[in-house]
Design a protein around this motif. Sequence first.
Motif, PDB file in Angstrom:
ATOM      1  N   CYS A  29       0.802  -1.224   0.000  1.00 10.96           N
ATOM      2  CA  CYS A  29       0.000   0.000   0.000  1.00 10.96           C
ATOM      3  C   CYS A  29       0.836   1.276   0.000  1.00 10.96           C
ATOM      4  O   CYS A  29       0.403   2.283  -0.522  1.00 10.96           O
ATOM      5  CB  CYS A  29      -0.919   0.015   1.210  1.00 10.96           C
ATOM      6  SG  CYS A  29      -1.980  -1.434   1.312  1.00 10.96           S
ATOM      7  N   ILE A  59       5.886  10.012   5.143  1.00 11.84           N
ATOM      8  CA  ILE A  59       5.438   9.847   6.527  1.00 11.84           C
ATOM      9  C   ILE A  59       6.571  10.239   7.475  1.00 11.84           C
ATOM     10  O   ILE A  59       6.365  10.965   8.447  1.00 11.84           O
ATOM     11  CB  ILE A  59       4.973   8.397   6.771  1.00 11.84           C
ATOM     12  CG1 ILE A  59       3.639   8.155   6.051  1.00 11.84           C
ATOM     13  CG2 ILE A  59       4.849   8.107   8.261  1.00 11.84           C
ATOM     14  CD1 ILE A  59       3.227   6.697   5.971  1.00 11.84           C
ATOM     15  N   LYS A  75       7.118  13.991   8.119  1.00  5.47           N
ATOM     16  CA  LYS A  75       6.162  14.794   8.893  1.00  5.47           C
ATOM     17  C   LYS A  75       6.690  15.061  10.288  1.00  5.47           C
ATOM     18  O   LYS A  75       7.133  14.141  10.973  1.00  5.47           O
ATOM     19  CB  LYS A  75       4.840  14.022   9.048  1.00  5.47           C
ATOM     20  CG  LYS A  75       4.068  13.880   7.776  1.00  5.47           C
ATOM     21  CD  LYS A  75       2.725  13.276   8.126  1.00  5.47           C
ATOM     22  CE  LYS A  75       1.821  13.268   6.918  1.00  5.47           C
ATOM     23  NZ  LYS A  75       0.462  12.885   7.294  1.00  5.47           N
ATOM     24  N   VAL A  86       0.257   3.295  14.943  1.00  7.67           N
ATOM     25  CA  VAL A  86      -0.300   2.914  13.644  1.00  7.67           C
ATOM     26  C   VAL A  86      -0.157   1.406  13.431  1.00  7.67           C
ATOM     27  O   VAL A  86      -1.050   0.750  12.905  1.00  7.67           O
ATOM     28  CB  VAL A  86       0.411   3.687  12.511  1.00  7.67           C
ATOM     29  CG1 VAL A  86       0.098   3.071  11.151  1.00  7.67           C
ATOM     30  CG2 VAL A  86      -0.010   5.148  12.537  1.00  7.67           C
ATOM     31  N   MET A  87       0.984   0.866  13.837  1.00 13.60           N
ATOM     32  CA  MET A  87       1.228  -0.556  13.595  1.00 13.60           C
ATOM     33  C   MET A  87       0.458  -1.446  14.553  1.00 13.60           C
ATOM     34  O   MET A  87       0.261  -2.623  14.271  1.00 13.60           O
ATOM     35  CB  MET A  87       2.718  -0.858  13.755  1.00 13.60           C
ATOM     36  CG  MET A  87       3.523  -0.404  12.575  1.00 13.60           C
ATOM     37  SD  MET A  87       5.218  -0.875  12.838  1.00 13.60           S
ATOM     38  CE  MET A  87       6.015   0.628  12.363  1.00 13.60           C
ATOM     39  N   GLY A 126      -7.240   2.664   8.248  1.00 16.60           N
ATOM     40  CA  GLY A 126      -7.783   2.691   6.899  1.00 16.60           C
ATOM     41  C   GLY A 126      -8.127   1.297   6.411  1.00 16.60           C
ATOM     42  O   GLY A 126      -8.735   0.494   7.131  1.00 16.60           O
ATOM     43  N   MET A 159      -6.003  -0.880   6.012  1.00 12.03           N
ATOM     44  CA  MET A 159      -4.897  -1.728   6.434  1.00 12.03           C
ATOM     45  C   MET A 159      -5.393  -2.847   7.344  1.00 12.03           C
ATOM     46  O   MET A 159      -6.123  -2.605   8.297  1.00 12.03           O
ATOM     47  CB  MET A 159      -3.905  -0.848   7.195  1.00 12.03           C
ATOM     48  CG  MET A 159      -2.666  -1.555   7.631  1.00 12.03           C
ATOM     49  SD  MET A 159      -1.512  -0.300   8.214  1.00 12.03           S
ATOM     50  CE  MET A 159      -0.420  -1.315   9.160  1.00 12.03           C
ATOM     51  N   ILE A 166       2.078  -7.215  14.185  1.00 11.51           N
ATOM     52  CA  ILE A 166       3.530  -7.181  14.078  1.00 11.51           C
ATOM     53  C   ILE A 166       4.130  -7.258  15.478  1.00 11.51           C
ATOM     54  O   ILE A 166       3.710  -6.533  16.370  1.00 11.51           O
ATOM     55  CB  ILE A 166       3.980  -5.891  13.369  1.00 11.51           C
ATOM     56  CG1 ILE A 166       3.321  -5.809  11.990  1.00 11.51           C
ATOM     57  CG2 ILE A 166       5.484  -5.829  13.251  1.00 11.51           C
ATOM     58  CD1 ILE A 166       3.561  -4.493  11.282  1.00 11.51           C
ATOM     59  N   LEU A 221      11.077  -1.803  12.064  1.00 13.81           N
ATOM     60  CA  LEU A 221      10.307  -1.006  11.101  1.00 13.81           C
ATOM     61  C   LEU A 221      10.388   0.480  11.430  1.00 13.81           C
ATOM     62  O   LEU A 221      10.595   1.318  10.549  1.00 13.81           O
ATOM     63  CB  LEU A 221       8.840  -1.448  11.125  1.00 13.81           C
ATOM     64  CG  LEU A 221       8.491  -2.651  10.252  1.00 13.81           C
ATOM     65  CD1 LEU A 221       7.152  -3.241  10.681  1.00 13.81           C
ATOM     66  CD2 LEU A 221       8.420  -2.223   8.795  1.00 13.81           C
TER      67      LEU A 221
HETATM   68  C1  HEC Z   1      -3.620  -2.695   3.047  1.00 13.87           C
HETATM   69  C2  HEC Z   1      -3.029  -1.397   2.826  1.00 13.87           C
HETATM   70  C3  HEC Z   1      -2.048  -0.838   3.852  1.00 13.87           C
HETATM   71  C4  HEC Z   1      -0.963  -1.453   4.395  1.00 13.87           C
HETATM   72  C5  HEC Z   1      -0.474  -2.873   4.175  1.00 13.87           C
HETATM   73  C6  HEC Z   1      -0.315  -0.462   5.230  1.00 13.87           C
HETATM   74  N1  HEC Z   1      -1.009   0.699   5.190  1.00 13.87           N
HETATM   75 FE1  HEC Z   1      -0.528   2.428   6.152  1.00 13.87          FE
HETATM   76  N2  HEC Z   1      -2.164   3.316   5.370  1.00 13.87           N
HETATM   77  C7  HEC Z   1      -3.086   2.740   4.535  1.00 13.87           C
HETATM   78  C8  HEC Z   1      -4.116   3.690   4.209  1.00 13.87           C
HETATM   79  C9  HEC Z   1      -5.312   3.417   3.298  1.00 13.87           C
HETATM   80  C10 HEC Z   1      -3.773   4.887   4.870  1.00 13.87           C
HETATM   81  C11 HEC Z   1      -4.516   6.223   4.797  1.00 13.87           C
HETATM   82  C12 HEC Z   1      -5.119   6.603   6.115  1.00 13.87           C
HETATM   83  C13 HEC Z   1      -6.429   5.992   6.349  1.00 13.87           C
HETATM   84  O1  HEC Z   1      -7.168   5.729   5.378  1.00 13.87           O
HETATM   85  O2  HEC Z   1      -6.770   5.806   7.538  1.00 13.87           O
HETATM   86  C14 HEC Z   1      -2.565   4.620   5.605  1.00 13.87           C
HETATM   87  C15 HEC Z   1      -1.921   5.546   6.417  1.00 13.87           C
HETATM   88  C16 HEC Z   1      -0.756   5.295   7.127  1.00 13.87           C
HETATM   89  C17 HEC Z   1      -0.117   6.230   8.027  1.00 13.87           C
HETATM   90  C18 HEC Z   1      -0.620   7.619   8.369  1.00 13.87           C
HETATM   91  C19 HEC Z   1      -0.129   8.525   7.289  1.00 13.87           C
HETATM   92  C20 HEC Z   1      -0.404   9.963   7.555  1.00 13.87           C
HETATM   93  O3  HEC Z   1      -0.342  10.718   6.582  1.00 13.87           O
HETATM   94  O4  HEC Z   1      -0.631  10.319   8.703  1.00 13.87           O
HETATM   95  C21 HEC Z   1       1.009   5.648   8.501  1.00 13.87           C
HETATM   96  C22 HEC Z   1       2.012   6.230   9.487  1.00 13.87           C
HETATM   97  C23 HEC Z   1       1.054   4.326   7.927  1.00 13.87           C
HETATM   98  N3  HEC Z   1      -0.022   4.143   7.096  1.00 13.87           N
HETATM   99  C24 HEC Z   1       2.059   3.433   8.171  1.00 13.87           C
HETATM  100  C25 HEC Z   1       2.077   2.132   7.698  1.00 13.87           C
HETATM  101  C26 HEC Z   1       3.131   1.200   7.994  1.00 13.87           C
HETATM  102  C27 HEC Z   1       4.358   1.500   8.834  1.00 13.87           C
HETATM  103  C28 HEC Z   1       2.790   0.036   7.384  1.00 13.87           C
HETATM  104  C29 HEC Z   1       3.545  -1.270   7.429  1.00 13.87           C
HETATM  105  C30 HEC Z   1       3.843  -1.781   8.771  1.00 13.87           C
HETATM  106  C31 HEC Z   1       1.527   0.248   6.688  1.00 13.87           C
HETATM  107  N4  HEC Z   1       1.126   1.533   6.905  1.00 13.87           N
HETATM  108  C32 HEC Z   1       0.861  -0.695   5.945  1.00 13.87           C
HETATM  109  C33 HEC Z   1      -3.038   1.462   4.052  1.00 13.87           C
HETATM  110  C34 HEC Z   1      -2.084   0.513   4.362  1.00 13.87           C
END
Ligand code: HEC
Length: 94
Positions: free
Chosen positions: A28, A49, A52, A63-64, A69, A71, A76, A84
């Motif tokens: 993603c 990210i 910021k 977040v992890m 979203g 995700m 983990i 990470l």
């Molecule tokens: C299946 C898709 C997916 C995966 C896999 C994923 N993310 Fe995300 N991530 C998103 C989406 C969609 C958003 C947008 C925010 C929301 O919709 O809540 C996001 C937003 C974020 C944000 C916030 C960004 C901001 O602008 O504040 C962070 C930090 C983040 N992800 C970290 C991670 C990390 C680190 C991993 C791996 C451990 C990860 N993401 C894996 C989909 C994913």
Amino acid sequence: MLLLLPGTAGAADLDRGRELAVRWCGNCHVVDRTAPAGRADGLPTLPAIAAKPQTTAASLRGVMSAPHGRMPDLSIGAKDQDDLIAYILSLRSN
Ligand code: HEC
């Protein structure tokens, strides 16, 4: 390469962190700083990210630890999270 993060018990492994980022986040988020651009769907890249001001080890851990979203719940482990976080914060360019 080893890096000590304040607030973590041991040394975190950046190379391992990058592998984990590719595996867990790469579906993603664009993982590498060398990527030419973000994705068409506008999801933030990991370097973006890291850049910021409000991004901290604690915020990344949050977040992890909780699904965000679209995700899935990644479950983990603590050591993987440390690696990470170290990798992501290493992308900060300052
Ligand atoms: C299946 C898709 C997916 C995966 C896999 C994923 N993310 Fe995300 N991530 C998103 C989406 C969609 C958003 C947008 C925010 C929301 O919709 O809540 C996001 C937003 C974020 C944000 C916030 C960004 C901001 O602008 O504040 C962070 C930090 C983040 N992800 C970290 C991670 C990390 C680190 C991993 C791996 C451990 C990860 N993401 C894996 C989909 C994913």
